[in-house]
Design an enzyme around this catalytic site. Structure first.
Site, PDB file in Angstrom:
ATOM      1  N   GLY A  13       0.903  -1.249  -0.098  1.00  0.00           N
ATOM      2  CA  GLY A  13      -0.068   0.108  -0.186  1.00  0.00           C
ATOM      3  C   GLY A  13       0.867   1.132  -0.124  1.00  0.00           C
ATOM      4  N   VAL A  65      -3.432  -7.467  -2.832  1.00  0.00           N
ATOM      5  CA  VAL A  65      -3.306  -8.114  -1.668  1.00  0.00           C
ATOM      6  C   VAL A  65      -4.255  -8.917  -1.349  1.00  0.00           C
ATOM      7  CG1 VAL A  65      -1.603  -6.679  -0.690  1.00  0.00           C
ATOM      8  CG2 VAL A  65      -3.975  -6.712   0.048  1.00  0.00           C
ATOM      9  N   ASN A  91       0.816  -2.713   5.477  1.00  0.00           N
ATOM     10  CA  ASN A  91       0.417  -1.447   5.632  1.00  0.00           C
ATOM     11  C   ASN A  91      -0.918  -1.299   4.824  1.00  0.00           C
ATOM     12  OD1 ASN A  91      -0.018   1.581   6.096  1.00  0.00           O
ATOM     13  ND2 ASN A  91       0.345   1.268   3.825  1.00  0.00           N
ATOM     14  N   TYR A 157     -14.916  -2.823  10.305  1.00  0.00           N
ATOM     15  CA  TYR A 157     -13.539  -2.188  10.209  1.00  0.00           C
ATOM     16  C   TYR A 157     -12.620  -2.143  11.416  1.00  0.00           C
ATOM     17  CZ  TYR A 157      -9.717   1.200   9.885  1.00  0.00           C
ATOM     18  OH  TYR A 157      -8.142   1.533   9.799  1.00  0.00           O
ATOM     19  N   PRO A 187      -2.165   3.977  14.672  1.00  0.00           N
ATOM     20  CA  PRO A 187      -2.444   5.204  14.818  1.00  0.00           C
ATOM     21  C   PRO A 187      -3.917   5.580  14.882  1.00  0.00           C
ATOM     22  CG  PRO A 187      -1.430   4.317  12.674  1.00  0.00           C
ATOM     23  CD  PRO A 187      -2.038   3.170  13.274  1.00  0.00           C
ATOM     24  N   VAL A 190      -5.304  10.094  10.635  1.00  0.00           N
ATOM     25  CA  VAL A 190      -4.151  10.275  10.074  1.00  0.00           C
ATOM     26  C   VAL A 190      -4.544  11.153   8.854  1.00  0.00           C
ATOM     27  CG1 VAL A 190      -1.910   9.706   9.136  1.00  0.00           C
ATOM     28  CG2 VAL A 190      -2.879   8.261  10.877  1.00  0.00           C
ATOM     29  N   THR A 193      -3.736  11.258   3.577  1.00  0.00           N
ATOM     30  CA  THR A 193      -4.042   9.987   3.246  1.00  0.00           C
ATOM     31  C   THR A 193      -5.217   9.989   2.580  1.00  0.00           C
ATOM     32  OG1 THR A 193      -5.383   9.295   5.273  1.00  0.00           O
ATOM     33  CG2 THR A 193      -3.182   9.063   5.458  1.00  0.00           C
ATOM     34  N   PHE A 195      -7.800   7.824   3.314  1.00  0.00           N
ATOM     35  CA  PHE A 195      -8.294   6.679   4.186  1.00  0.00           C
ATOM     36  C   PHE A 195      -9.769   7.258   4.117  1.00  0.00           C
ATOM     37  CE2 PHE A 195     -10.366   5.685   8.090  1.00  0.00           C
ATOM     38  CZ  PHE A 195     -10.068   4.378   8.215  1.00  0.00           C
TER      39      PHE A 195
HETATM   40  P1  NDP Z   1      -4.619   5.228   1.905  1.00  0.00           P
HETATM   41  O1  NDP Z   1      -6.052   5.301   1.435  1.00  0.00           O
HETATM   42  O2  NDP Z   1      -3.741   6.554   1.691  1.00  0.00           O
HETATM   43  O3  NDP Z   1      -3.746   4.183   1.579  1.00  0.00           O
HETATM   44  C1  NDP Z   1      -4.218   2.853   1.426  1.00  0.00           C
HETATM   45  C2  NDP Z   1      -3.222   2.016   0.647  1.00  0.00           C
HETATM   46  O4  NDP Z   1      -3.609   0.671   0.793  1.00  0.00           O
HETATM   47  C3  NDP Z   1      -3.015   2.733  -0.809  1.00  0.00           C
HETATM   48  O5  NDP Z   1      -1.847   2.441  -1.119  1.00  0.00           O
HETATM   49  C4  NDP Z   1      -3.607   1.323  -1.422  1.00  0.00           C
HETATM   50  O6  NDP Z   1      -3.260   0.956  -2.779  1.00  0.00           O
HETATM   51  C5  NDP Z   1      -3.504   0.228  -0.740  1.00  0.00           C
HETATM   52  N1  NDP Z   1      -4.381  -0.953  -1.106  1.00  0.00           N
HETATM   53  C6  NDP Z   1      -5.722  -0.737  -0.594  1.00  0.00           C
HETATM   54  N2  NDP Z   1      -6.519  -1.984  -0.992  1.00  0.00           N
HETATM   55  C7  NDP Z   1      -5.512  -2.668  -1.532  1.00  0.00           C
HETATM   56  C8  NDP Z   1      -5.442  -3.862  -2.268  1.00  0.00           C
HETATM   57  N3  NDP Z   1      -6.600  -4.862  -2.073  1.00  0.00           N
HETATM   58  N4  NDP Z   1      -4.388  -4.453  -2.676  1.00  0.00           N
HETATM   59  C9  NDP Z   1      -3.141  -3.879  -2.693  1.00  0.00           C
HETATM   60  N5  NDP Z   1      -2.892  -2.505  -2.274  1.00  0.00           N
HETATM   61  C10 NDP Z   1      -4.290  -2.093  -1.481  1.00  0.00           C
HETATM   62  O7  NDP Z   1      -4.681   5.150   3.389  1.00  0.00           O
HETATM   63  P2  NDP Z   1      -3.920   5.022   4.715  1.00  0.00           P
HETATM   64  O8  NDP Z   1      -2.779   5.693   4.328  1.00  0.00           O
HETATM   65  O9  NDP Z   1      -4.601   5.859   5.722  1.00  0.00           O
HETATM   66  O10 NDP Z   1      -4.013   3.597   5.175  1.00  0.00           O
HETATM   67  C11 NDP Z   1      -2.790   2.680   5.243  1.00  0.00           C
HETATM   68  C12 NDP Z   1      -3.046   2.024   6.649  1.00  0.00           C
HETATM   69  O11 NDP Z   1      -3.137   2.560   7.633  1.00  0.00           O
HETATM   70  C13 NDP Z   1      -4.449   1.071   6.384  1.00  0.00           C
HETATM   71  O12 NDP Z   1      -4.137  -0.212   6.830  1.00  0.00           O
HETATM   72  C14 NDP Z   1      -5.336   1.512   7.448  1.00  0.00           C
HETATM   73  O13 NDP Z   1      -6.433   1.002   7.795  1.00  0.00           O
HETATM   74  C15 NDP Z   1      -4.267   2.205   8.480  1.00  0.00           C
HETATM   75  N6  NDP Z   1      -4.608   3.421   9.358  1.00  0.00           N
HETATM   76  C16 NDP Z   1      -5.059   4.602   8.935  1.00  0.00           C
HETATM   77  C17 NDP Z   1      -5.565   5.609   9.649  1.00  0.00           C
HETATM   78  C18 NDP Z   1      -6.011   6.831   9.043  1.00  0.00           C
HETATM   79  O14 NDP Z   1      -6.543   7.492   9.811  1.00  0.00           O
HETATM   80  N7  NDP Z   1      -5.652   7.212   7.784  1.00  0.00           N
HETATM   81  C19 NDP Z   1      -5.541   5.340  11.067  1.00  0.00           C
HETATM   82  C20 NDP Z   1      -5.028   4.107  11.517  1.00  0.00           C
HETATM   83  C21 NDP Z   1      -4.525   3.144  10.613  1.00  0.00           C
HETATM   84  P3  NDP Z   1      -4.078   0.707  -4.250  1.00  0.00           P
HETATM   85  O15 NDP Z   1      -5.314   1.455  -4.067  1.00  0.00           O
HETATM   86  O16 NDP Z   1      -3.124   1.489  -5.140  1.00  0.00           O
HETATM   87  O17 NDP Z   1      -4.037  -0.571  -4.213  1.00  0.00           O
HETATM   88  C1  8X3 Z   2      -8.370   4.772  11.162  1.00  0.00           C
HETATM   89  C2  8X3 Z   2      -8.531   5.340  12.398  1.00  0.00           C
HETATM   90  O1  8X3 Z   2     -10.638   6.090  13.949  1.00  0.00           O
HETATM   91  O2  8X3 Z   2     -10.965   6.386  11.618  1.00  0.00           O
HETATM   92  O3  8X3 Z   2      -7.898   3.444  11.585  1.00  0.00           O
HETATM   93  O4  8X3 Z   2     -10.962   4.288  12.475  1.00  0.00           O
HETATM   94  S1  8X3 Z   2     -10.158   5.460  12.606  1.00  0.00           S
END
Ligand code: NDP
Ligand code: 8X3
Length: 258
Positions: A13, A65, A91, A157, A187, A190, A193, A195
Site C-alpha cells: 500500500g 493483496v 500497511n 472495520y 495510529p 491520520v 492519506t 483513508f
Molecule cells: P490510503 O488510502 O492513503 O492508503 C491505502 C493503501 O492501501 C493504498 O496504497 C492502496 O493502494 C493500498 N491498498 C488498498 N487495498 C489494496 C489491495 N486490495 N491490494 C493492494 N493494495 C491495497 O490510507 P492510509 O495510508 O491511511 O492507510 C494505510 C493503513 O493505515 C491502512 O491499513 C489503514 O487501515 C491504516 N490506518 C489509517 C488511519 C488513518 O486515519 N488514515 C489510522 C489508523 C490506521 P492501491 O489503491 O493502489 O491498491
Molecule cells: C483509522 C482510524 O478512527 O478512523 O483506522 O478508525 S479510525
C-alpha cells in the site's frame, strides 16, 4: 547475501498515505525499497522519484493483496537480493462505509476482511518462510486505534483491525524463537492519506473529517514505523499506539478547531 550493504524493506500500500510516506522515509535513509499497490502509474511515479532523489534501488510490484495467487506470483518474481526482504510492512488496508450493522453493505465488509486480514496473512505467508530460514527479519503490522477500541458504526472495520492486533500477537509467538521481530503500529486519525475518501467512496463532503482537528500526518506515522524498524537487533518494540494531541481515544476527539 551478508555482503549486502543496504537493507530491503517491502511496504504494501505504498501508492498513497502512510505507505507512501514510509517508503519515502526508508529510501531517504538509504534502504532499498519494494513498493506495492494496485495503481501502477503511482508505483512507477514513486519508483522514479525515489531512485532519482535518494539513489537507492526501488522495485515496484503491482498486485492486489486480496488475491493470494497474485501475492505468490509477485513474491516469486523477486530474485537475488530482492527475495531476502529484511522488513515487511503490512500497511495496505482500508475502511469502507460507516453504518450500523443492519444497514451495512456486505460488499464493503468483504473488501475490508479480504484486504485488512487476508491480505496481511497472504503477504506474511509468502515472505516469512525465507525470514525463518535466514533466522532474521522484522514484520511490522499497521493496525489502528480501531483495533483497540470500538466506536459507533465502526463494526467491521474495528473487527478487522482487532484481528490484526491478535495476528500480531500470535505471529510474535510463532516467530520469537526463530530470530524474527514482530511489531505493530496503531495510529489514530491520520490526514494526508486517502483513508476518508476511500471510506466514503469519493464523497468529498463526508470525507471532510479533519477540518476541526489537527490529526496526525502520514509522515508522523512513517517516523514511528522507521523508529520501530531501526532499534538494535535485541530490541523489539511490540506496539506503538499513536494519536494526535487532540485525540484521547477513538471516541474522544477535541474538535474545537485546528
Ligand atoms: P490510503 O488510502 O492513503 O492508503 C491505502 C493503501 O492501501 C493504498 O496504497 C492502496 O493502494 C493500498 N491498498 C488498498 N487495498 C489494496 C489491495 N486490495 N491490494 C493492494 N493494495 C491495497 O490510507 P492510509 O495510508 O491511511 O492507510 C494505510 C493503513 O493505515 C491502512 O491499513 C489503514 O487501515 C491504516 N490506518 C489509517 C488511519 C488513518 O486515519 N488514515 C489510522 C489508523 C490506521 P492501491 O489503491 O493502489 O491498491
Ligand atoms: C483509522 C482510524 O478512527 O478512523 O483506522 O478508525 S479510525
Amino acid at each position: 547475501m551478508e555482503n549486502r550493504i543496504s537493507k530491503i524493506v517491502l511496504v504494501t500500500g505504498a501508492t498513497s498515505g502512510i505507505g507512501k510516506a514510509t517508503a519515502t522515509l526508508f529510501a531517504k535513509n538509504g534502504y532499498d525499497v519494494i513498493i506495492t499497490g494496485r495503481r501502477e502509474d503511482r508505483l512507477e511515479e514513486l519508483k522514479n522519484k525515489l531512485k532519482k532523489k535518494y539513489v537507492v534501488k526501488v522495485k515496484a510490484l503491482c498486485f492486489d493483496v486480496r488475491k493470494n495467487n497474485e501475492v505468490k506470483k509477485a513474491m516469486k518474481s523477486l530474485e537475488g537480493d530482492w527475495a531476502n526482504v529484511d522488513i515487511l510492512i503490512n500497511n495496505a488496508g482500508l475502511a469502507m462505509g460507516l453504518d450500523p450493522l443492519h444497514k451495512g453493505d456486505v460488499n464493503h465488509w468483504e473488501t475490508m476482511i479480504d484486504t485488512n486480514i487476508k491480505g496481511l496473512l497472504y503477504m506474511t505467508r509468502a515472505i516469512s518462510p525465507l525470514m525463518v530460514k535466514n533466522g532474521k527479519g522484522h514484520i511490522i503490522n499497521i493496525c489502528s486505534t480501531a483495533g483497540h477500541e470500538a466506536y459507533p458504526n465502526g463494526n467491521v472495520y474495528c473487527a478487522t483491525k482487532c484481528a490484526v492486533d491478535m495476528l500480531t500477537k500470535t505471529m510474535r509467538l510463532d516467530f520469537y524463537k526463530l530470530g524474527l521481530r514482530v511489531s505493530q503500529v496503531s495510529p489514530g486519525m491520520v490526514e494526508e492519506t486517502e483513508f476518508a475518501i476511500t471510506r466514503f467512496e469519493g464523497d468529498e463532503k463526508k470525507s471532510k473529517i479533519y477540518d476541526d482537528i489537527t490529526p496526525l500526518k502520514a509522515k508522523d506515522v512513517a517516523d514511528v514505523i522507521f523508529y520501530v524498524a531501526t532499534r538494535p537487533k535485541h530490541v523489539n518494540i511490540q506496539e506503538v499506539l499513536v494519536m494526535c494531541t487532540q485525540q484521547a481515544g477513538s471516541n474522544f476527539l477535541d474538535r474545537s478547531g485546528r
